[in-house]
Design a protein around this motif. Structure first.
Motif: not given
Length: 362
Positions: A293-297, A299-305
């Protein structure tokens, strides 16, 4: 059962079909369980642990002779059931009918043969007709238009539910009388998509196949993606960039990500989150999921809740699993509980019906 029907029809022999259409209290089997009875008294499949079958065979013989269906109830209380000490404390209602060679019945048997999502609606009063409905077609009709409209509405709800159950619903005919209608439901095998063909995926795939799942195992490593390691499953050698093109994930596809590689797990999760998969599990501790989750955030593609809530991590039921086989059991228990709408708790001390999921499609 289907093989028995084919053989009987080829030989021109009459057969009867007995189906559980109602359960009160506890019983060995649930609504929708079927039993095929031949004229010589032999039968295929069972409705109980062996206590009901002799009586059902006798009624089925009468049904084959008269050509008229019979609906009968059997009390499973040990003091009532011939003193056999069955002790279920419930009752089952069984609908026994001659298996006719007619369009609606044949269309239903075809759906069973092909694993098609379909519903067969049978009013449990004579003379009202019968209706087959699938996701794309229907066959038959009911003599009461108002009743048919209600049947079609109920069948549509069942066809769109994740794990609908066969049940009898009491509906209102046009003249206001209550009519019990049995909705028999057929579903294709549930699908399990496993990302990762490591050693610990082997018992998971094997058990899932034994439980009736249609299993796919996906891995990008040719030393692991070997069909002989996963009997009964489809093994796919795919790189992450081909997931969207090569894999079809539907509303009854359960997904487990277990590549043991953060980057590949990230790619798999990113892909399946764009699909209607009802279950997405990630093997490993919660800290591992947090890293993804932190890595995706970053990279500019955060997961939604909502996307984060869809991913189950840690995966499985808390049974203290350690070995790959135990972990597989834990995971499949969780999938089965969610698939059928059960809380997956202990049954010890539970009062009432154990086969009564909370919020189940009815």
């Amino acid at each position: 059962m289907l093989q028995g029907i084919r053989e009987a029809r080829a030989a021109g022999e009459p057969v009867a079909l007995a189906t559980i259409v109602g359960v009160t209290g506890s019983a060995y089997r649930r609504e929708g369980t079927r039993m095929l009875v031949r004229q010589d008294g032999s039968y295929t499949c069972m409705l109980s642990g062996g206590c009901l079958e002799p009586e059902i065979v006798e009624v089925a013989r009468q049904v084959m002779q008269s050509g008229q269906p019979v609906r009968t109830e059997y009390n499973l209380d040990e003091e009532v059931m011939w003193g056999l000490g069955i002790g279920c404390g419930g009752a089952v209602e069984v609908y026994i009918e001659p298996l006719r060679d007619e369009p609606v019945t044949n269309r239903w048997l075809q759906a069973l043969e092909q694993g098609e999502t379909a519903v067969l609606a049978t009013p449990l009063e004579p003379g009202l007709g019968r209706l087959f409905l699938s996701e794309a077609a229907s066959e038959g009709a009911l003599s009461d238009p108002g009743l048919e409209a209600q049947v079609r509405s109920t069948a549509h709800q069942l066809l769109t539910a994740l794990q609908p159950r066969a049940l009898t619903h009491v509906l209102r005919a046009g003249d206001g009388r209550a009519v019990p209608v049995f909705f028999d439901v057929n579903l294709p095998p549930a699908e399990l998509l496993i990302f990762g063909a490591g050693h610990d995926a082997i018992p998971l795939s094997r058990m899932a196949v034994e439980f009736g799942f249609k299993v796919q195992v996906v891995d990008m490593r040719d030393k692991f993606a070997i069909p002989s390691r996963f009997p009964g499953a489809q093994v796919r050698l795919l790189r992450p960039e081909r997931f969207a093109q090569a894999l079809e994930v539907g509303p009854r596809t359960f997904v487990l990500v277990m590549n043991h590689n953060l980057l590949i797990d990230q790619s798999a999760l990113t892909f399946v989150l764009q699909t209607p998969a009802p279950y997405i599990g990630l093997l490993g501790p919660r800290s591992r999921f947090t890293k993804i989750v932190d890595k995706l955030a970053k990279e500019g593609t955060p997961l939604t809740p909502e996307q984060i809530r869809r991913i189950r991590s840690p995966v499985g039921i808390a049974i203290g699993a350690e070995s790959p086989e135990e972990v597989a059991l834990s995971i499949l228990a969780e999938i089965m509980a969610l698939r059928r709408g059960y809380p997956a708790g202990f049954l010890n001390g539970l009062e009432g019906r154990i086969h009564e999921p909370a919020g189940a499609a009815r």
